[in-house]
Design an enzyme around this catalytic site. Structure first.
Site, PDB file in Angstrom:
ATOM      1  N   CYS A 131     -13.402  -6.078  11.688  1.00 17.09           N
ATOM      2  CA  CYS A 131     -12.009  -6.192  11.257  1.00 17.09           C
ATOM      3  C   CYS A 131     -11.458  -7.580  11.576  1.00 17.09           C
ATOM      4  CB  CYS A 131     -11.147  -5.128  11.933  1.00 17.09           C
ATOM      5  SG  CYS A 131      -9.418  -5.313  11.433  1.00 17.09           S
ATOM      6  N   LYS A 136       0.839  -1.208   0.000  1.00 17.79           N
ATOM      7  CA  LYS A 136       0.000   0.000   0.000  1.00 17.79           C
ATOM      8  C   LYS A 136       0.872   1.254   0.000  1.00 17.79           C
ATOM      9  CE  LYS A 136      -2.193  -1.066   3.875  1.00 17.79           C
ATOM     10  NZ  LYS A 136      -2.820  -1.089   5.222  1.00 17.79           N
TER      11      LYS A 136
HETATM   12 FE1  SRM Z   1      -6.021   0.298   8.266  1.00 19.60          FE
HETATM   13  C1  SRM Z   1      -5.712  -2.959   7.534  1.00 19.60           C
HETATM   14  C2  SRM Z   1      -9.298  -0.095   8.745  1.00 19.60           C
HETATM   15  C3  SRM Z   1      -6.364   3.626   8.238  1.00 19.60           C
HETATM   16  C4  SRM Z   1      -2.633   0.654   8.740  1.00 19.60           C
HETATM   17  N1  SRM Z   1      -7.280  -1.265   8.103  1.00 19.60           N
HETATM   18  C5  SRM Z   1      -6.954  -2.541   7.744  1.00 19.60           C
HETATM   19  C6  SRM Z   1      -8.212  -3.403   7.545  1.00 19.60           C
HETATM   20  C7  SRM Z   1      -8.603  -3.303   6.108  1.00 19.60           C
HETATM   21  C8  SRM Z   1      -8.095  -4.862   8.038  1.00 19.60           C
HETATM   22  C9  SRM Z   1      -7.684  -5.927   7.051  1.00 19.60           C
HETATM   23  O1  SRM Z   1      -6.647  -5.776   6.368  1.00 19.60           O
HETATM   24  O2  SRM Z   1      -8.388  -6.923   6.995  1.00 19.60           O
HETATM   25  C10 SRM Z   1      -9.164  -2.625   8.460  1.00 19.60           C
HETATM   26  C11 SRM Z   1     -10.646  -2.749   8.129  1.00 19.60           C
HETATM   27  C12 SRM Z   1     -11.474  -2.613   9.383  1.00 19.60           C
HETATM   28  C13 SRM Z   1     -12.929  -2.465   9.135  1.00 19.60           C
HETATM   29  O3  SRM Z   1     -13.702  -3.376   9.527  1.00 19.60           O
HETATM   30  O4  SRM Z   1     -13.353  -1.454   8.586  1.00 19.60           O
HETATM   31  C14 SRM Z   1      -8.562  -1.250   8.424  1.00 19.60           C
HETATM   32  N2  SRM Z   1      -7.553   1.515   8.339  1.00 19.60           N
HETATM   33  C15 SRM Z   1      -8.826   1.181   8.646  1.00 19.60           C
HETATM   34  C16 SRM Z   1      -9.697   2.396   8.898  1.00 19.60           C
HETATM   35  C17 SRM Z   1     -11.132   2.225   8.438  1.00 19.60           C
HETATM   36  C18 SRM Z   1      -9.637   2.738  10.399  1.00 19.60           C
HETATM   37  C19 SRM Z   1     -10.602   3.781  10.872  1.00 19.60           C
HETATM   38  O5  SRM Z   1     -11.080   3.586  11.977  1.00 19.60           O
HETATM   39  O6  SRM Z   1     -10.845   4.778  10.215  1.00 19.60           O
HETATM   40  C20 SRM Z   1      -8.875   3.443   8.125  1.00 19.60           C
HETATM   41  C21 SRM Z   1      -9.276   3.535   6.681  1.00 19.60           C
HETATM   42  C22 SRM Z   1      -8.468   4.567   5.991  1.00 19.60           C
HETATM   43  C23 SRM Z   1      -8.900   4.838   4.584  1.00 19.60           C
HETATM   44  O7  SRM Z   1      -9.938   5.457   4.413  1.00 19.60           O
HETATM   45  O8  SRM Z   1      -8.156   4.467   3.681  1.00 19.60           O
HETATM   46  C24 SRM Z   1      -7.485   2.847   8.221  1.00 19.60           C
HETATM   47  N3  SRM Z   1      -4.721   1.845   8.353  1.00 19.60           N
HETATM   48  C25 SRM Z   1      -5.076   3.146   8.456  1.00 19.60           C
HETATM   49  C26 SRM Z   1      -3.969   3.933   8.859  1.00 19.60           C
HETATM   50  C27 SRM Z   1      -3.997   5.439   9.161  1.00 19.60           C
HETATM   51  C28 SRM Z   1      -3.536   6.260   8.005  1.00 19.60           C
HETATM   52  O9  SRM Z   1      -3.240   5.727   6.929  1.00 19.60           O
HETATM   53  O10 SRM Z   1      -3.461   7.459   8.180  1.00 19.60           O
HETATM   54  C29 SRM Z   1      -2.898   3.070   9.021  1.00 19.60           C
HETATM   55  C30 SRM Z   1      -1.499   3.450   9.546  1.00 19.60           C
HETATM   56  C31 SRM Z   1      -0.652   4.142   8.551  1.00 19.60           C
HETATM   57  C32 SRM Z   1       0.070   3.161   7.690  1.00 19.60           C
HETATM   58  O11 SRM Z   1      -0.485   2.742   6.690  1.00 19.60           O
HETATM   59  O12 SRM Z   1       1.189   2.786   8.047  1.00 19.60           O
HETATM   60  C33 SRM Z   1      -3.378   1.755   8.697  1.00 19.60           C
HETATM   61  N4  SRM Z   1      -4.408  -0.976   8.099  1.00 19.60           N
HETATM   62  C34 SRM Z   1      -3.121  -0.643   8.400  1.00 19.60           C
HETATM   63  C35 SRM Z   1      -2.309  -1.839   8.302  1.00 19.60           C
HETATM   64  C36 SRM Z   1      -0.786  -1.926   8.572  1.00 19.60           C
HETATM   65  C37 SRM Z   1       0.020  -1.496   7.401  1.00 19.60           C
HETATM   66  C38 SRM Z   1       1.490  -1.752   7.587  1.00 19.60           C
HETATM   67  O13 SRM Z   1       2.288  -1.118   6.905  1.00 19.60           O
HETATM   68  O14 SRM Z   1       1.872  -2.602   8.393  1.00 19.60           O
HETATM   69  C39 SRM Z   1      -3.175  -2.888   7.942  1.00 19.60           C
HETATM   70  C40 SRM Z   1      -2.810  -4.361   7.712  1.00 19.60           C
HETATM   71  C41 SRM Z   1      -2.040  -4.572   6.448  1.00 19.60           C
HETATM   72  O15 SRM Z   1      -1.936  -3.723   5.582  1.00 19.60           O
HETATM   73  O16 SRM Z   1      -1.500  -5.684   6.341  1.00 19.60           O
HETATM   74  C42 SRM Z   1      -4.489  -2.309   7.846  1.00 19.60           C
HETATM   75 FE1  SF4 Z   2      -6.713  -1.569  11.780  1.00 20.51          FE
HETATM   76 FE2  SF4 Z   2      -7.886  -1.623  14.111  1.00 20.51          FE
HETATM   77 FE3  SF4 Z   2      -8.280  -3.618  12.398  1.00 20.51          FE
HETATM   78 FE4  SF4 Z   2      -5.945  -3.368  13.576  1.00 20.51          FE
HETATM   79  S1  SF4 Z   2      -7.892  -3.760  14.608  1.00 20.51           S
HETATM   80  S2  SF4 Z   2      -6.278  -3.679  11.365  1.00 20.51           S
HETATM   81  S3  SF4 Z   2      -5.714  -1.196  13.770  1.00 20.51           S
HETATM   82  S4  SF4 Z   2      -8.937  -1.510  12.117  1.00 20.51           S
END
Ligand code: SRM
Ligand code: SF4
Length: 583
Positions: A438, A211
């Site tokens: 999630c 990503k």
């Molecule tokens: Fe996230 C994965 C929700 C912002 C880092 N994130 C997920 C998943 C899709 C779980 C999955 O892979 O099965 C979550 C879905 C949960 C659900 O039921 O909706 C999820 N991420 C979210 C959201 C909805 C959280 C929220 O409460 O708002 C945010 C949606 C953002 C958007 O509109 O695109 C969200 N995720 C973030 C952020 C914050 C940001 O980008 O500012 C991060 C940390 C920044 C970063 O990317 O480093 C983030 N999400 C992750 C990661 C870890 C990435 C990594 O580099 O390790 C995962 C897991 C993965 O990618 O393997 C993940």
């Molecule tokens: Fe993102 Fe929260 Fe799901 Fe972890 S538990 S992947 S931080 S939405």
């Protein structure tokens, strides 16, 4: 371009390579009625189309007992550069949420909407309805440049306008070109595959290693948390407020894995300054260097932050300069003062006003006998002729309100329990979704943080700190979706009901925190923070932030960069604190 497959490559690389530009067997899988799921490979590909296969984890145990398939459904995430939509689009999204999803809308930490609970048989209808609203979900997830954020506070309109224009332009320039999206979801005509340079000129057949996230910020507001993102642009203005160009940041990211010190959050480096006319070319060059240099063998080491750590910032900048064909200038000075939102009304330069509403953890729903946030915003959308702006703190701004509209909007706000007001801690709180949707959650987050905040508010009030702004963020696992490692108080799920506590992240989002205590349950969190609040109330300097106080008094070691994130953790640090500063 990196398309050669070897056995060392991560599994997702093969899935992308053979997917015919993100088609896979998605079209066939959608017609398969025996299951609510899709194949494992397609689960990876569907992310590029803005969707995740999930199941209701509250129902898992019961369904397993009854030998039933998991309660599968899809989460759908929109691509809305800068988080701006029209009232007509809001009404359409509201309708989709009620007709095809779980009746709620989720505002995310990256300025967009998510639908939860869309079952497979409703997917295409939902996607067509999104298209009818002139919106899409392409590249909202997956190994591509995702939704591009822009500072949402509209009151300094010239610089913010430029930021929004840049966010839109980057989003368009880096959007996947594959016709698969239209073919699969919108019954578009099938177009035969071609050479990768033709189909995907920026990405090629295997897209990015991981990503990729881009944001645009306008100081002094760091409301997009620029240091958490792979690529960022910071507006640099002259004394008259005219845009001189952009500082370029690279290599931020939050995700890590418990117990794996090779994974860590990292704040982005401020790499260079570029002129306005070069910003798009620079964005594309940063993405293509990461495309070619990023680690495709290990997805836990594939983000740009590790590429920069491994190759060095100087080498990375030199390669970007080589690709754009000219040197970049060194970064210009800038100052951020907070990473939160400004609530309530602000007046714009053009006579229109903007109302930022507090939406707890971004969840819009109607609660029987309680606030009816979905209905309230729908009714506002029915009369409003400006726009809605989502913030990266999960809030919404009713933007560009005419003076004569204001009273009617205020009446609807109060009638439906919408508000701009919350206590100082609550309005600086943010939780990720976590359970029940999630699949990666280890602990509750969205459903738990509100009650924890209530308990902490009571402790803060007892120390006379009720009005003090402190950022607190919670995630259900270490992936960091609510950016907990750059909050002053970060709580990260370890297991059911247990959290690691991180302290010391800067109030403006520029410094990472440090692990302070592990495996705390509710009472442990409150009793660990309470004496720190007490000491802060007694010993702080007049305008000192909570995190700055903890670092100055050596209760927490400052984390200067990602590599040091796991060093000098709380208990070690505490044991070295001299008595006079610790007391
Ligand atoms: Fe996230 C994965 C929700 C912002 C880092 N994130 C997920 C998943 C899709 C779980 C999955 O892979 O099965 C979550 C879905 C949960 C659900 O039921 O909706 C999820 N991420 C979210 C959201 C909805 C959280 C929220 O409460 O708002 C945010 C949606 C953002 C958007 O509109 O695109 C969200 N995720 C973030 C952020 C914050 C940001 O980008 O500012 C991060 C940390 C920044 C970063 O990317 O480093 C983030 N999400 C992750 C990661 C870890 C990435 C990594 O580099 O390790 C995962 C897991 C993965 O990618 O393997 C993940
Ligand atoms: Fe993102 Fe929260 Fe799901 Fe972890 S538990 S992947 S931080 S939405």
């Amino acid at each position: 371009m990196c398309t050669k497959m070897t056995n060392d490559l991560a599994r997702n690389e093969r899935i992308k390579e053979v997917s015919a530009y993100l088609r896979g067997t998605l079209a066939e899988g959608l017609t398969e009625v025996a299951t609510g799921a899709i194949s494992e490979d397609d689960q990876q590909l569907v992310k590029f189309h803005g969707m995740y296969l999930q199941d209701d984890r509250d129902l898992r145990a019961e369904r397993t007992k009854k030998k039933l398939e998991k309660a599968f459904s899809f989460m759908i995430r929109l691509r809305i550069p800068g988080g701006i939509c029209t009232p007509a689009q809001w009404l359409q999204l509201d309708r989709i949420a009620r007709e095809y999803a779980n009746g709620t809308l989720r505002l995310t930490t990256r300025q967009t909407f998510q639908f939860h609970g869309v079952i497979k048989s409703n997917l295409k209808t939902t996607m067509k309805a999104i298209d009818a609203a002139l919106l899409d979900t392409l590249a909202a997830c997956g190994d591509v440049n995702r939704n591009v954020l822009a500072s949402s506070n509209p009151h300094q309109s010239r610089a913010h306008h430029a930021a929004h224009e840049l966010a839109k332009a980057i989003s368009e320039r880096l959007l996947p070109q594959t016709p698969a999206y239209r073919e699969i979801w919108l019954d578009g005509e099938k177009i035969a595959g071609g050479e990768e340079e033709v189909v995907e000129p920026v990405y090629g057949r295997t897209y990015l290693p991981r990503k990729f996230k881009t944001v645009v910020a306008v100081p002094p507001d760091n409301d997009v948390d620029i240091f958490a993102h792979d690529l960022g642009f910071i507006a640099i203005l002259d004394k008259k407020g005219n845009l001189k160009g952009w500082n370029v940041t690279v290599g931020g990211g939050m995700g890590m894995t418990h117990g794996e010190p090779d994974t860590y959050p990292r704040t982005a480096d401020v790499m260079a300054f570029c002129k306005q006319e070069d910003a798009l070319t620079v964005a594309e060059a940063v993405v293509t260097v990461q495309r070619d240099w990023g680690d495709r063998t290990n997805r836990k080491h594939a983000r740009l932050k590790y590429t920069i750590e491994d190759r060095g910032l100087a080498a990375f900048r030199a390669e970007v300069e080589r690709r754009i064909g000219k040197p970049l200038e060194d970064p210009k000075p800038f100052t951020f003062d907070s990473n939160g939102d400004r609530y309530g009304w602000v007046d714009g330069e053009d006579g229109r006003s903007h109302l930022t509403l507090f939406i707890e953890n971004g969840r819009l729903r109607d609660i029987p006998g309680g606030p009816s946030l979905m209905t309230g915003l729908r009714r506002i959308a029915e009369i409003h002729d400006g726009e809605f702006r989502l913030t990266a703190n999960q809030n919404v701004i009713i933007a560009n309100v005419r003076a004569e509209e204001r009273a009617a909007i205020e009446a609807l706000v109060s009638e439906h329990g919408l508000t701009s007001e919350a206590t100082a801690l609550r309005r600086n709180a943010m939780a990720c979704v976590a359970l029940p949707t999630c699949g990666l959650a280890l602990a509750e987050s969205e459903r738990y943080l509100p009650s924890l905040v209530t308990a902490l508010e009571e402790r803060l009030a007892s120390h006379g700190l009720a009005e003090d702004e402190i950022t607190i963020r919670m995630t259900g696992c270490p992936n960091g979706c609510a950016r907990p490692y750059i909050a002053e108080i970060g709580l990260v799920g370890k297991g059911p009901g247990r959290y690691n506590l991180y302290l010391g992240g800067a109030f403006d989002g520029s410094r990472l925190s440090k692990l302070y205590a592990e495996d705390l349950e509710h009472d442990g969190i409150v009793s660990t923070l309470d004496p720190l609040f007490g000491a802060y109330a007694k010993e702080r300097h007049s305008t000192e932030r909570f995190s700055a106080f903890l670092v100055r008094t050596k209760r927490v070691a400052a984390t200067e960069n990602g590599r040091d994130f796991h060093a000098n953790t709380g208990p070690l640090q505490l044991s070295r604190v001299p008595h006079e500063v610790a007391s």
